[in-house]
Design a protein around this motif. Structure first.
Motif, PDB file in Angstrom:
ATOM      1  N   SER A 103      37.709  41.827  39.915  1.00 46.17           N
ATOM      2  CA  SER A 103      37.592  42.630  38.684  1.00 46.17           C
ATOM      3  C   SER A 103      37.421  44.107  39.029  1.00 46.17           C
ATOM      4  CB  SER A 103      36.407  42.159  37.848  1.00 46.17           C
ATOM      5  OG  SER A 103      36.559  40.800  37.517  1.00 46.17           O
ATOM      6  N   GLN A 119      37.831  40.554  31.840  1.00 44.27           N
ATOM      7  CA  GLN A 119      37.306  39.218  32.120  1.00 44.27           C
ATOM      8  C   GLN A 119      36.499  38.686  30.936  1.00 44.27           C
ATOM      9  OE1 GLN A 119      35.388  38.912  35.896  1.00 44.27           O
ATOM     10  NE2 GLN A 119      35.073  36.725  35.700  1.00 44.27           N
ATOM     11  N   ASP A 140      42.625  39.761  33.655  1.00 46.83           N
ATOM     12  CA  ASP A 140      41.511  39.235  34.436  1.00 46.83           C
ATOM     13  C   ASP A 140      41.166  37.841  33.931  1.00 46.83           C
ATOM     14  OD1 ASP A 140      39.386  38.904  36.131  1.00 46.83           O
ATOM     15  OD2 ASP A 140      38.488  40.852  35.713  1.00 46.83           O
ATOM     16  N   GLU A 141      41.522  36.845  34.696  1.00 49.89           N
ATOM     17  CA  GLU A 141      41.282  35.436  34.373  1.00 49.89           C
ATOM     18  C   GLU A 141      41.748  35.079  32.969  1.00 49.89           C
ATOM     19  OE1 GLU A 141      37.484  34.045  35.569  1.00 49.89           O
ATOM     20  OE2 GLU A 141      37.505  35.198  37.424  1.00 49.89           O
TER      21      GLU A 141
HETATM   22 MG   LIG Z   1      35.896  39.063  37.917  1.00 47.45          MG
END
Ligand SMILES: [Mg+2]
Ligand SMILES: Nc1ncnc2c1ncn2[C@@H]1O[C@H](COP(=O)(O)OP(=O)(O)OP(=O)(O)O)[C@@H](O)[C@H]1O
Lengths: 257, 290
Positions: A55, A99, A176-177
């Motif tokens: 991140s 995220q 992010d994810e």
């Molecule tokens: Mg992360």
């Protein structure tokens, strides 16, 4: 999937980038002179253990964090040296999913997704509504547009974040994810959506994910971040052949090879 | 090893520097001076970023597209929402002035001056100050918490990543709303206060109704009204600047901690600091403008 390193343009390049956090007594080195690049128009997947700096890497690209040293080039320009107005100009290229989704919690789902359209384009309210509703339908969020982020599940928040990131037809997307918290079916749908969107829009994608090995199917390039180092691979099968034991170990444990 | 409890673990630009204490280049007796200097530098950096924050917020007022609807929302919150609080504060302080004034003036046999005393006090001092303090407590704290939460939950970062200027979008409308509302609320405070003074001094204490108003119209000129107006503008700016700024920099403020706790501390700080700033500037402005 193969690529020839010489022939392709780079969208993002890290040159000897170091980043540390924390107090002088407890200095924590997250990135240690890492070098890697994101090819233009392709998908790069960043993987690595939790807390290894994935991140942070995305925030460095966006200029939200400054590295201690090194250059971060986006389309050849160094983000590190940019002032606020240049950064703002640069960020018009990006579509970002944080995220934690970072939805505006006092706006409804509809208003969240409409915000970039309202603030950055001159579209009429009716056109905005049509666009947002279409995106909501693709992400199976139809009927939830009047809800507030606090009334959504984790996976729904992620999808709203995705919808918001994709509204302005970005040149570069940083996710992010994107599939954390989604069920396996939805994950597959999101991946095929990514492939469709990339074919349509031709964007450069940087995806951080723990969804190994599935996410590697999307990848034109894989970057493993571990203990301050970044290792670059052109496909998943190469990871197992790495000469570093901890990477082979990571591959064996996560990819079930 | 001398260790400063305030420095621990807060990410800030200071932490990037070398620590002479750790390298033993400074002896132990010099440590307090080192820390004093360090804290002064941090204070200067903080003042500097607050200064830049003010400039950006004011510049954001002139950037297009202007967010008219957000301005109206903020006017409703900061202005209309404060009317009841201001009304009761003004009424009670006006009535106290009426009682206290007629008691004091009676001793000098000058009860004819009651209207003049009440209105001068209200228009030049109490009106601007109490309005600003009430707005700081009611709206300033809320604005600080709102912006602070948006900061720690990455919503401000998200705005920046969408290339939406957080000042134009979020902060400047609040500035404009405060600068419009506070002087209007102050005017309301003055009127209600004068009426309260009339209620207490004339109706209850039996001062002369005619001289209450005639002494008032004699002693209040444009000069007094202008001073009150300038004060209320300056106070409005101070309150909104400090409240919004503390929230915006929540992650950088030393010793504030993290997460929900940092927002709560910073909100307290915003109210305390803006109240103190209002009182200090009141003295300065009075000294300069009288
Ligand atoms: Mg992360
Ligand atoms: N603002 C910050 N201040 C101090 N340390 C930080 C900060 N942000 C991140 N870190 C540290 O940097 C390291 C990398 O964090 P990062 O969020 O990039 O991890 P990650 O690889 O994204 O992990 P995950 O997969 O769990 O999301 C962590 O050890 C974290 O403690």
């Amino acid at each position: 999937m193969t690529y020839s390193a010489a022939a392709e343009a780079t969208a993002i390049e890290f040159v000897r980038v170091s980043k540390t956090f924390g107090d002088r007594e407890r200095r924590h080195r997250v990135l240690n002179e890492v070098n890697w690049a994101v090819p233009k128009g392709k998908t790069t997947v960043i993987a690595g253990g939790s807390g290894q700096g994935k991140s942070v890497t995305l925030k460095l690209i966006l200029g939200l964090l400054k590295p201690d040293s090194g250059q971060i080039l986006v389309d050849g320009e160094d983000v590190v040296k940019m002032g606020q107005s240049q950064l703002r100009q640069l960020r018009t290229k990006f579509g970002v999913l944080f995220q934690g989704a970072a939805l505006f919690d006092s706006l409804t789902v509809f208003e969240n997704i409409a915000l970039p359209l309202r603030e950055r384009t001159k579209l009429k309210e009716a056109e905005i509504r049509a666009k947002v509703m279409a995106t909501l339908a693709t992400l199976e969020l139809a009927g939830h547009e009047e809800k507030y982020p606090a009334q959504l599940s984790g996976g729904m928040k992620k999808r709203v974040g995705l919808a918001r990131a994709l509204q302005l037809k970005p040149e570069i997307v940083l996710f992010d994810e994107p599939t954390t918290g989604l069920d396996p079916l939805m994950t597959l749908e999101i991946y095929s959506l990514f492939q469709r969107m990339q074919r349509q829009l031709g964007y450069t994608a940087v995806i951080v994910s723990h969804d190994i090995p599935k996410v590697f199917e999307l990848a034109d390039r894989i970057v493993l971040i571990n203990k301050g180092e970044a290792d670059v691979f052109s496909e998943a099968s190469e990871i197992i052949k790495s000469d570093k034991p901890h990477i082979r170990d990571f591959a064996e444990k996560t990819m079930g090879i | 090893m001398v260790h400063c409890p305030n420095c621990g673990g807060i990410p800030s630009s200071r932490t990037q520097r070398q620590n002479p204490l750790q390298n033993n280049t400074i002896s132990t007796w010099a440590a307090p001076f080192y820390h004093l200097g360090d804290h002064c530098l941090a204070l200067l950096a903080d003042l500097g970023s607050m200064g830049l924050f003010l400039v950006s917020a004011l510049a954001g007022l002139f950037r297009r597209p202007f967010r008219g609807r957000e301005l109206v929302r903020q006017l409703r919150f900061i202005g209309a929402g404060s009317i009841a609080v201001i009304f009761f504060t003004a009424l009670s302080s006006g009535m106290v002035l009426g009682l206290q004034g007629s008691y004091t003036l009676n001793k000098f046999g000058a009860e004819g001056m009651l209207g003049s005393a009440v209105s001068l006090t209200l228009i030049m001092e109490l009106g601007p100050i109490l309005t600003a303090l009430m707005v700081a407590g009611r709206a300033g704290s809320a604005i600080c918490a709102e912006i602070g939460i948006m900061r720690i939950s990455e919503q401000i970062d998200a705005l920046e990543c969408m290339a939406v200027d957080p000042f134009r979008y979020l902060i400047s409308p609040k500035f404009l709303a405060a600068i419009i509302s506070v002087p209007l609320l102050t005017a309301m405070f003055d009127v209600v206060g004068i009426w309260g003074g009339y209620l207490a001094g004339v109706q209850l204490m039996g001062a002369n109704s005619g001289s209450y108003f005639s002494s008032m119209s004699q002693s209040i000129t444009n000069h007094e009204i202008r001073i009150g107006l300038i004060k209320s503008f300056v106070f409005a700016l101070l309150v909104i600047w400090i409240s919004a700024g503390r929230g915006y920099f929540v992650y950088r403020i030393r010793g504030a901690g993290f997460g929900a706790e940092s927002v709560s501390k910073v909100t307290t700080q915003a109210v305390v600091l803006s109240s103190i700033a209002v009182l200090i500037f009141d003295y300065l402005l009075t000294a300069v403008l009288l």
